[in-house]
Design an enzyme around this catalytic site. Structure first.
Site, PDB file in Angstrom:
ATOM      1  N   GLN A  58     -10.193  -3.865  -3.232  1.00 19.04           N
ATOM      2  CA  GLN A  58     -11.477  -3.393  -2.702  1.00 19.04           C
ATOM      3  C   GLN A  58     -12.610  -3.724  -3.661  1.00 19.04           C
ATOM      4  OE1 GLN A  58     -12.219  -1.594   0.304  1.00 19.04           O
ATOM      5  NE2 GLN A  58     -14.260  -2.196  -0.365  1.00 19.04           N
TER       6      GLN A  58
ATOM      7  N   CYS B 194     -16.401   1.749   0.919  1.00 19.15           N
ATOM      8  CA  CYS B 194     -15.253   0.894   1.243  1.00 19.15           C
ATOM      9  C   CYS B 194     -14.806   1.032   2.685  1.00 19.15           C
ATOM     10  CB  CYS B 194     -14.100   1.198   0.287  1.00 19.15           C
ATOM     11  SG  CYS B 194     -13.414   2.861   0.463  1.00 19.15           S
TER      12      CYS B 194
ATOM     13  N   ARG C 223     -13.828  -8.368   2.235  1.00 15.11           N
ATOM     14  CA  ARG C 223     -12.410  -8.143   1.927  1.00 15.11           C
ATOM     15  C   ARG C 223     -11.624  -9.430   2.197  1.00 15.11           C
ATOM     16  NH1 ARG C 223     -10.200  -3.113   1.722  1.00 15.11           N
ATOM     17  NH2 ARG C 223      -8.501  -4.278   0.765  1.00 15.11           N
TER      18      ARG C 223
ATOM     19  N   ARG D  61       0.879  -1.183   0.000  1.00 13.06           N
ATOM     20  CA  ARG D  61       0.000   0.000   0.000  1.00 13.06           C
ATOM     21  C   ARG D  61       0.905   1.218   0.000  1.00 13.06           C
ATOM     22  NH1 ARG D  61      -5.332   1.576   3.468  1.00 13.06           N
ATOM     23  NH2 ARG D  61      -6.148   0.111   1.938  1.00 13.06           N
TER      24      ARG D  61
ATOM     25  N   HIS E 279      -7.535   0.920  -6.394  1.00 12.32           N
ATOM     26  CA  HIS E 279      -7.712   0.050  -5.217  1.00 12.32           C
ATOM     27  C   HIS E 279      -8.416  -1.231  -5.684  1.00 12.32           C
ATOM     28  CE1 HIS E 279      -7.896  -1.142  -1.166  1.00 12.32           C
ATOM     29  NE2 HIS E 279      -8.780  -0.304  -0.669  1.00 12.32           N
TER      30      HIS E 279
ATOM     31  N   ASP F 255     -17.389   7.318  -1.167  1.00 10.94           N
ATOM     32  CA  ASP F 255     -16.143   7.137  -0.414  1.00 10.94           C
ATOM     33  C   ASP F 255     -15.830   8.482   0.227  1.00 10.94           C
ATOM     34  OD1 ASP F 255     -13.706   6.190   0.565  1.00 10.94           O
ATOM     35  OD2 ASP F 255     -12.672   6.262  -1.369  1.00 10.94           O
TER      36      ASP F 255
HETATM   37  N1   CP Z   1     -11.274  -0.048   2.583  1.00  8.26           N
HETATM   38  C1   CP Z   1      -9.979  -0.118   2.953  1.00  8.26           C
HETATM   39  O1   CP Z   1      -9.074  -0.337   2.151  1.00  8.26           O
HETATM   40  O2   CP Z   1      -9.803   0.061   4.299  1.00  8.26           O
HETATM   41  P1   CP Z   1      -8.405   0.250   5.051  1.00  8.26           P
HETATM   42  O3   CP Z   1      -7.860   1.589   4.640  1.00  8.26           O
HETATM   43  O4   CP Z   1      -8.784   0.205   6.506  1.00  8.26           O
HETATM   44  O5   CP Z   1      -7.487  -0.857   4.664  1.00  8.26           O
HETATM   45  N1  NVA Z   2     -10.054   6.793  -1.235  1.00  4.16           N
HETATM   46  C1  NVA Z   2      -9.632   6.366   0.070  1.00  4.16           C
HETATM   47  C2  NVA Z   2      -9.814   4.901   0.235  1.00  4.16           C
HETATM   48  C3  NVA Z   2      -9.458   4.371   1.593  1.00  4.16           C
HETATM   49  C4  NVA Z   2      -9.621   2.898   1.730  1.00  4.16           C
HETATM   50  C5  NVA Z   2      -8.179   6.759   0.286  1.00  4.16           C
HETATM   51  O1  NVA Z   2      -7.364   6.592  -0.636  1.00  4.16           O
HETATM   52  O2  NVA Z   2      -7.864   7.256   1.367  1.00  4.16           O
END
Ligand code: CP
Ligand code: NVA
Length: 311
Positions: free
Chosen positions: A141, A268, A296, A111, A138, A229
């Protein structure tokens, strides 16, 4: 990179058939272990002896827990490498990190912010590299989201999915999925906050209909799925100007009333209740956000199995 390494940097790396296979496998595995303790391994332990390295350059709750539990359920194990406490944080290159982890682990989940970093990791790793979120996309997700839609009797081909708010990484992967799985997306964002044109084009070229609008109600009209989101993604400024522009795109009862009566609400998470969604919708009967969060795990298992050539 070994030529046959299956990376999962974006949904297109797998393609529509493999994503359909992942969703089927996730449903079967989920049903087969219904009510079991969550850390107990599936009967066949398909990843016995396998280890996943998880690198986080951004915060996470769902992604880190679901990958860890997914590996346990597949009979393998996972560990976390925090960027700040590893040598990555002191300037060791991604290329060297990729080569070292490839000698020590069976797969890498990253990540990070800049998508170029995960591409660099994939170039130098000889084990599969999985995108656990970048500023661009992502994909993990969205496999969970598709599984959740199908579980709630929303067959994907021809489905009308409405996105509200910020044109961000999660929307990019939804658009990519639309082209691969043949559903349509209505995108309602304020001017200047739309998705990257590349993802809109990709979806359209693959046969999905994508409507871009600044009218939230029009986008919600007769939709099967309403998705939103956070308005401010990780790494972005909490700008008052952006928050003001987003206000008309809040998912609330008035907006949900435009959708089909059996429409579902997806997010998400983490959610900012009172901003992108109000409490009545978030806690209401159309919200399936905690099924989505649980999924997930089930989606992650199928992604891992696919990446390791077992699906
Ligand atoms: N939805 C998601 O990716 O959550 P986290 O940021 O908690 O991993
Ligand atoms: N769009 C959000 C998703 C988090 C899971 C971010 O990138 O922070």
């Amino acid at each position: 990179m070994a030529r046959d390494t299956r990376n999962f940097l974006d949904l297109t790396d797998a393609g529509g058939d493999a994503i359909a296979a992942m969703i089927n496998d996730a449903q079967d595995r989920k049903a087969a272990r219904y009510s079991w303790p969550k850390g107990k391994a599936d009967q066949d332990r398909p990843l016995e002896g396998h280890t996943l390295a998880m690198i986080f350059e951004k915060n996470s709750t769902r992604t880190r827990v679901s990958f860890d539990i997914a590996m346990r359920q597949l009979g393998g194990s996972a560990f976390i490498l925090e960027a700040g406490t590893s040598q990555l944080g002191r300037g060791e290159t991604i290329a060297d990190t990729a080569r070292v982890l490839s000698r020590m682990c069976d797969a890498i989940m990253l990540r990070t912010d800049d998508h170029a970093k995960i591409e660099e990791m994939a170039r130098h790793a000889t084990v599969p590299v999985i995108n656990g979120l970048t500023d661009r996309s992502h994909p993990c997700q969205i496999v969970a989201d598709l599984l959740t839609m199908i579980e709630h009797r929303k067959a994907l081909p021809g489905l009308e999915v409405a996105w509200m708010g910020d044109g961000n990484n999660v929307l990019h992967s939804i658009l990519e999925a639309a082209g691969l799985m043949k559903f349509n997306v209505r995108v309602a964002t304020p001017a200047g906050y739309g998705p990257d044109a590349e993802f809109v084009e990709m979806a359209r070229q693959n046969g999905a209909r994508v409507d871009l609008t600044q009218d939230a109600a029009a986008a919600a009209n007769d939709a099967d799925v309403i998705v939103t989101d956070t308005w401010i993604s990780m790494g972005q400024d909490d700008a008052a100007e952006k928050l003001a522009a987003m206000a008309p795109f809040q998912v609330n009862e008035a907006l949900m009333a435009h959708a089909k009566s059996d429409a579902i609400f997806l997010h998400c998470l983490p959610a900012h209740v009172g901003d992108e969604v109000n409490e009545a919708v978030f806690e209401g009967p159309q919200s399936v956000v905690f099924d989505e969060a649980e999924n997930r795990i089930h989606a992650q298992k199928s992604i891992l199995l696919w990446a390791l050539g077992k699906l």
